[in-house]
Design a protein around this motif. Structure first.
Motif, PDB file in Angstrom:
ATOM      1  N   VAL A 322       0.838  -1.197   0.000  1.00  0.00           N
ATOM      2  CA  VAL A 322       0.000   0.000   0.000  1.00  0.00           C
ATOM      3  C   VAL A 322       0.867   1.238   0.000  1.00  0.00           C
ATOM      4  CG1 VAL A 322      -1.829   1.226   1.229  1.00  0.00           C
ATOM      5  CG2 VAL A 322      -1.786  -1.274   1.234  1.00  0.00           C
ATOM      6  N   SER A 323       1.912   1.206   0.800  1.00  0.00           N
ATOM      7  CA  SER A 323       2.872   2.297   0.871  1.00  0.00           C
ATOM      8  C   SER A 323       4.181   1.736   1.391  1.00  0.00           C
ATOM      9  CB  SER A 323       2.355   3.411   1.790  1.00  0.00           C
ATOM     10  OG  SER A 323       2.292   2.947   3.130  1.00  0.00           O
ATOM     11  N   ASP A 324       5.154   2.610   1.595  1.00  0.00           N
ATOM     12  CA  ASP A 324       6.429   2.149   2.143  1.00  0.00           C
ATOM     13  C   ASP A 324       6.267   1.593   3.550  1.00  0.00           C
ATOM     14  OD1 ASP A 324       7.656   2.889  -0.166  1.00  0.00           O
ATOM     15  OD2 ASP A 324       8.506   4.763   0.616  1.00  0.00           O
ATOM     16  N   LYS A 325       5.184   1.966   4.220  1.00  0.00           N
ATOM     17  CA  LYS A 325       4.994   1.562   5.611  1.00  0.00           C
ATOM     18  C   LYS A 325       3.867   0.558   5.818  1.00  0.00           C
ATOM     19  CE  LYS A 325       6.811   5.831   7.640  1.00  0.00           C
ATOM     20  NZ  LYS A 325       6.548   6.936   8.605  1.00  0.00           N
ATOM     21  N   THR A 326       3.153   0.221   4.783  1.00  0.00           N
ATOM     22  CA  THR A 326       1.991  -0.657   4.954  1.00  0.00           C
ATOM     23  C   THR A 326       1.986  -1.743   3.888  1.00  0.00           C
ATOM     24  OG1 THR A 326       0.701   1.199   5.824  1.00  0.00           O
ATOM     25  CG2 THR A 326      -0.514  -0.773   5.165  1.00  0.00           C
ATOM     26  N   THR A 327       1.839  -2.998   4.331  1.00  0.00           N
ATOM     27  CA  THR A 327       1.769  -4.140   3.421  1.00  0.00           C
ATOM     28  C   THR A 327       0.605  -5.034   3.824  1.00  0.00           C
ATOM     29  OG1 THR A 327       4.169  -4.115   3.095  1.00  0.00           O
ATOM     30  CG2 THR A 327       2.994  -6.118   2.459  1.00  0.00           C
ATOM     31  N   LEU A 328      -0.203  -5.406   2.846  1.00  0.00           N
ATOM     32  CA  LEU A 328      -1.286  -6.364   3.050  1.00  0.00           C
ATOM     33  C   LEU A 328      -0.923  -7.662   2.331  1.00  0.00           C
ATOM     34  CD1 LEU A 328      -4.564  -4.287   2.536  1.00  0.00           C
ATOM     35  CD2 LEU A 328      -3.920  -5.519   4.619  1.00  0.00           C
ATOM     36  N   LYS A 381       2.328  -2.922   9.505  1.00  0.00           N
ATOM     37  CA  LYS A 381       2.279  -1.462   9.497  1.00  0.00           C
ATOM     38  C   LYS A 381       3.441  -0.905  10.293  1.00  0.00           C
ATOM     39  CE  LYS A 381       0.252   2.631   8.965  1.00  0.00           C
ATOM     40  NZ  LYS A 381       0.055   3.264   7.625  1.00  0.00           N
ATOM     41  N   LYS A 382       4.217  -0.014   9.661  1.00  0.00           N
ATOM     42  CA  LYS A 382       5.272   0.705  10.360  1.00  0.00           C
ATOM     43  C   LYS A 382       4.693   2.015  10.876  1.00  0.00           C
ATOM     44  CE  LYS A 382       9.081  -1.195   7.614  1.00  0.00           C
ATOM     45  NZ  LYS A 382      10.226  -0.877   6.716  1.00  0.00           N
ATOM     46  N   LEU A 383       4.843   2.223  12.185  1.00  0.00           N
ATOM     47  CA  LEU A 383       4.284   3.389  12.834  1.00  0.00           C
ATOM     48  C   LEU A 383       5.383   4.404  13.125  1.00  0.00           C
ATOM     49  CD1 LEU A 383       1.992   1.421  15.310  1.00  0.00           C
ATOM     50  CD2 LEU A 383       1.389   2.318  13.058  1.00  0.00           C
ATOM     51  N   ASN A 384       5.026   5.445  13.831  1.00  0.00           N
ATOM     52  CA  ASN A 384       6.001   6.471  14.177  1.00  0.00           C
ATOM     53  C   ASN A 384       7.020   5.947  15.172  1.00  0.00           C
ATOM     54  OD1 ASN A 384       4.657   8.322  12.547  1.00  0.00           O
ATOM     55  ND2 ASN A 384       3.316   8.987  14.219  1.00  0.00           N
ATOM     56  N   LYS A 385       8.177   6.569  15.212  1.00  0.00           N
ATOM     57  CA  LYS A 385       9.259   6.258  16.152  1.00  0.00           C
ATOM     58  C   LYS A 385       9.752   4.819  16.018  1.00  0.00           C
ATOM     59  CE  LYS A 385       7.676   9.643  19.555  1.00  0.00           C
ATOM     60  NZ  LYS A 385       7.279   9.884  20.975  1.00  0.00           N
ATOM     61  N   GLY A 386       9.654   4.262  14.816  1.00  0.00           N
ATOM     62  CA  GLY A 386      10.177   2.926  14.579  1.00  0.00           C
ATOM     63  C   GLY A 386       9.291   1.794  15.047  1.00  0.00           C
ATOM     64  N   ALA A 387       8.109   2.105  15.545  1.00  0.00           N
ATOM     65  CA  ALA A 387       7.195   1.060  16.026  1.00  0.00           C
ATOM     66  C   ALA A 387       6.616   0.279  14.850  1.00  0.00           C
ATOM     67  CB  ALA A 387       6.074   1.673  16.848  1.00  0.00           C
ATOM     68  N   GLU A 388       6.267  -0.989  15.101  1.00  0.00           N
ATOM     69  CA  GLU A 388       5.683  -1.847  14.079  1.00  0.00           C
ATOM     70  C   GLU A 388       4.494  -2.598  14.650  1.00  0.00           C
ATOM     71  OE1 GLU A 388       8.475  -4.422  12.231  1.00  0.00           O
ATOM     72  OE2 GLU A 388       9.806  -2.812  11.565  1.00  0.00           O
ATOM     73  N   LEU A 389       3.484  -2.773  13.803  1.00  0.00           N
ATOM     74  CA  LEU A 389       2.280  -3.511  14.178  1.00  0.00           C
ATOM     75  C   LEU A 389       2.051  -4.606  13.148  1.00  0.00           C
ATOM     76  CD1 LEU A 389      -0.232  -3.732  16.033  1.00  0.00           C
ATOM     77  CD2 LEU A 389      -1.405  -2.210  14.431  1.00  0.00           C
ATOM     78  N   ASP A 390       1.827  -5.833  13.635  1.00  0.00           N
ATOM     79  CA  ASP A 390       1.619  -7.000  12.768  1.00  0.00           C
ATOM     80  C   ASP A 390       0.338  -7.697  13.222  1.00  0.00           C
ATOM     81  OD1 ASP A 390       1.761  -9.484  11.413  1.00  0.00           O
ATOM     82  OD2 ASP A 390       3.929  -9.301  11.261  1.00  0.00           O
TER      83      ASP A 390
END
Length: 823
Positions: A322-328, A381-390
């Motif tokens: 979807v973007s550099d920070k989001t993958t489905l 999803k890559k979030l702010n401050k280097g955080a990641e959500l899976d």
């Protein structure tokens, strides 16, 4: 209160960790291409003054990298990846604070891609501080094998004649496929792995001490099979076929492909096999009323069985960036198999003086068609401050409509049919055995890099499983010549289970010392209902599972570590199922709905030298261990033996393992693994107290030879000393060796391989059991000697970049499903 104390302790560590700082700094960052992390990128830290090399690092699966213990100064980074333009970062200054670099984004080098054909050579065994990695394609003798046969050659793994798996001498292993549980156990897990060809595998990960992020199941750890997948631009893949010459001809075929264009990546893996073989087993049993009394009856049984499997398996899916920070990512996988097993058996029966009195001829025909589909939806999803959500959501189902036909004829010594006043003769039993399993799973994982080399992780998971087994048996009435419903064996068993879990994990780097503390809580709610027999059970319990890891880097070559973990092993769904599986009228298998989970405490100490030598010592205690047991009962002058599972004992395991891998010369690579351990069992089997102990060892050896013009050769083998395969079955030593060779052809786009497995037919099983009511000697062999020819063809563009293999949401449940079949 215990949970509160553990969380308070973690919070205390977390708060204090952020108050500390290191004298030297850490440089971290990530490297990507087209929005995805680049694995195995070479990153060089260079001084501005003279461009001299300070340190070299390799990016991980996610494209992340880290340089630790860097002195103050001015530096820049150089990134090198085959197929991409060389990248240099802007210069930066290091003081006493850690530095997080901007993301390195690579661009393709079209000229390099057009003119260079890259072949990546991986070692067969990679020793990491937290796991051992087996690179399947690195071994010529792995071609044409099943996943189970590759596994039995892996360091520290033993597989007995029934397919039961031990890791470093300990039972209770969780099997995962691409981070997703196989949802299988027992004989059915064995059959699944036998039907998974090695040409679909990339790596096998052996983890003896998983962190709190993983499900707490598996007393001895996790074995994760990683299938092949890449994300190279354009269309690429490989085709593999093997011709296997043995007593019965076998054939395996697979197709792996990938298509990448812009924001879409489509991948697939398809396989079809024709797998036939045999099992030949002898069981001699001597029966008595109690230990110390003379034997009063003897059974000598010989069973010969032929099986056939024609499995088709697949895995297909698509990534959408979807973007550099989001993958489905959406993935669907499945297995369709028509398993057949036909056996003939003769049991000679002798009296107390060993006079031949009767014999029983039996035929058993088992037809077990399985259908399995799994669906997975993932968001990264890559979030702010280097955080990641899976986030993962899974639905998986299994369905079978199995049938079993068991025909038994009891004869007098002169060959006339015995007139049995107590039971029908012939004894003809038919079974219609449909089963349906539904599995739903959801999980979410969150990670957040904090200051001062600290990372915080947390996650939740919930799974719901329903199994529905409806065994419908009919027994032939020889007097009235009709089939009657058999109420003693028929049953309708419905099992429902909900597991809710949450975990926290904290990692901190103190100069040369890294610390990881974790806590996982799992609530289990389960119900079992035997509909016809009006018998049910309910369970509801909450358990916590702490983990702790400490690694200290003495210098660049030497690292020591210590770890602790508490784990659980729940009974498989089918082990709870009280149904019977007949071998003949006197021998059968049966589930046990009274099984309870077993719990273990694991402590490990480790030492690693240059990644070449890894030494590990472990101490494990297990409470209420679940083991296979053989139970004998006497009815109307005949003895019946059945195999079941019971919580029979406590177990203590002490072990020491050494793994050494080294490129001895330019053309010779060697890997040696030795594990010495002591197992002690203390408990009760069939009302008899047992207290047994044995010291055993397992050894693996692999030699790989590389020659000019694409020629390679290999010699591998393993050997296991005498050991208890369960607490009451003692196995004699077992081992084998294989040799093979390969040649690259068609400008390295294809490879031909030849593999000879167990050329002298060394591998067979001999075991004994000595219990209160009987003594048994067991001998079995199978279709193990093979000559294998394999052809591999690779097509499309290969630029060396590998797809990150993502773990899906279901972390344990699939290991506990059974799917039946042959050997």
């Amino acid at each position: 209160m215990r949970i509160f104390i553990c969380f308070a302790f973690l919070f205390f560590v977390f708060v204090n960790a952020n108050c500390l700082s290191a004298q030297n700094a850490t440089i971290s960052g990530s490297i990507t291409a087209a929005g995805k992390g680049v694995e195995a990128a070479s990153l060089s830290l260079l001084k501005i003054k003279d461009s001299s090399l300070v340190k070299l690092e390799i990016s991980d699966k996610q494209g992340s990298f880290e340089f630790d213990n860097i002195k103050a100064g001015n530096y820049f980074l150089q990134a090198d990846v085959v197929g991409y333009k060389k990248f240099f970062t802007p210069t930066f200054e290091v003081s006493n604070k850690n530095i997080k670099l901007d993301e390195i984004k690579l661009t393709e080098d079209e000229k390099q891609l057009a003119n260079v054909n890259v072949t990546t050579v991986k070692p067969l065994i990679e020793n990491k501080i937290d796991k051992t990695i087996v690179n399947v394609d690195a071994s010529t003798t792995n071609t044409g094998l099943s996943a189970l046969e590759v596994l039995e050659k892996s360091p520290g793994v033993t597989v007995d004649n029934d397919g039961n798996i031990k890791l470093r001498g300990k039972q209770g292993v969780i099997i995962m496929i691409d981070g997703k549980p196989a949802y299988l156990s027992g004989q059915d897990l064995t059959n699944y792995l036998r039907n998974l060809p090695s040409n679909q595998l990339d790596q096998i990960e052996l983890m003896t001490q998983p962190s709190a992020k993983y499900d707490a199941s598996g007393n001895s750890g996790i074995i994760n099979f990683k299938t092949k997948k890449n994300k190279n631009n354009g269309f690429n893949g490989s085709i593999t076929t093997s011709a296997i010459i043995a007593k019965y001809f076998k054939n395996t075929n697979s197709l792996n492909f990938n298509w990448r264009q812009g924001k879409v990546n489509v991948f697939g893996n398809f396989g079809y096999s024709a797998w036939k073989g045999f099992s030949d087993m002898y069981i001699d049993r001597s029966f008595r009323a109690n230990r110390g009394e003379p034997f009063n009856k003897y059974y000598e049984q010989h069973t010969y069985g032929r099986y056939s499997d024609y499995p088709f398996n697949f895995k297909a899916g698509a990534d959408y960036f979807v973007s550099d920070k989001t993958t489905l990512t959406f993935t669907v996988d499945g297995l369709a198999d028509n398993q057949k097993f036909l056996s003939t058996s003769r049991s000679n029966i002798y009296d107390s003086l060993h006079n031949f009195t009767q014999y029983n001829d039996a035929t058993s025909n088992n037809y077990n068609p399985w259908t399995n589909f799994g669906f997975d939806l993932n968001l990264q999803k890559k979030l702010n401050k280097g955080a990641e959500l899976d986030i993962d959501g899974d639905y998986i189902f299994y369905y079978t409509k199995g049938n079993q036909y068991s025909n038994n004829y009891l004869y007098n010594p002169d060959g006339t049919l015995y007139d049995d006043p107590n039971a029908p003769n012939p004894y003809l039993l038919n079974g219609n055995l449909p089963a349906h399993i539904d599995i739903y799973s959801f999980k979410a994982d969150y990670s957040l890099p904090l200051k001062n080399n600290t990372t915080f992780e947390a996650g939740i998971k919930s799974s719901y499983v329903k199994t529905d087994n409806d065994a419908q048996y009919t027994l032939f009435d020889t007097i009235n010549s009709k089939w009657n419903y058999d109420s003693t064996r028929s049953n309708h068993f419905i099992y429902k289970e909900n597991i809710n879990a949450a975990y926290v994990n904290l990692q901190k780097q103190f100069k040369k010392l890294s610390v990881q503390l974790g806590l996982r809580a799992e609530q289990t709610i389960a119900t079992g209902d035997q509909v016809i027999k009006s018998d049910d059970f309910h369970k509801n319990y909450l358990q916590v599972f702490p983990t702790a890891f400490f690694n200290y880097k003495l210098n660049d070559n030497n690292t020591v570590g210590a770890s602790y973990g508490r784990r659980i092993e729940r009974p498989s769904y089918q082990d709870l199922n009280p149904f019977q599986f007949q071998l003949d009228r006197y021998t059968y298998q049966q589930g046990n709905p009274e099984l309870q989970p077993q719990f273990s405490h694991n402590i490990e100490l480790s030492y690693n030298y240059k990644g070449e030598l890894n030494v590990s010592a472990n101490y494990t205690t297990i409470k209420d261990i679940i083991n296979d047991v053989l139970i004998t009962k006497e009815e109307k002058g005949y003895y019946y033996t059945y195999q079941t599972k019971e919580n029979i004992a406590s177990n203590r395991n002490i072990g020491l393992s050494v793994n050494y891998g080294k490129q001895l010369t330019k053309w010779w690579n060697i890997n040696v693994f030795v594990n010495v351990y002591n197992n002690k069992y203390d408990g009760v089997i069939d009302s008899e107290h047992i207290n047994v102990s044995i010291t055993a060892a397992s050894m693996n050896l692999s030699n790989q030879f590389s020659f000019n013009k694409g020629w390679k050769a290999e010699l591998t083998g393993f050997y296991n000393t005498k050991d208890y395969v369960s607490s009451n079955i003692l196995s004699e030593p077992i081992g084998m060796f294989s040799l093979g060779g390969s040649k690259s052809i068609l400008k390295n786009k294809a490879t031909v391989k030849v593999n000879v497995r167990d050329p002298f037919y060394l591998m067979h099983f001999n075991g004994t059991t000595d219990l209160n009511g009987f003594v048994a000697d067991i001998h079995s062999k199978w279709d193990n000697r093979r000559l294998i020819f394999t052809f591999v063809y690779r097509f499309g563009k290969t630029n060396g970049q590998q797809q990150q293999r993502r773990k899906t949401g279901a972390e344990e449940e699939q290991n506990r499903v059974n799917t039946g079949g042959g050997n």
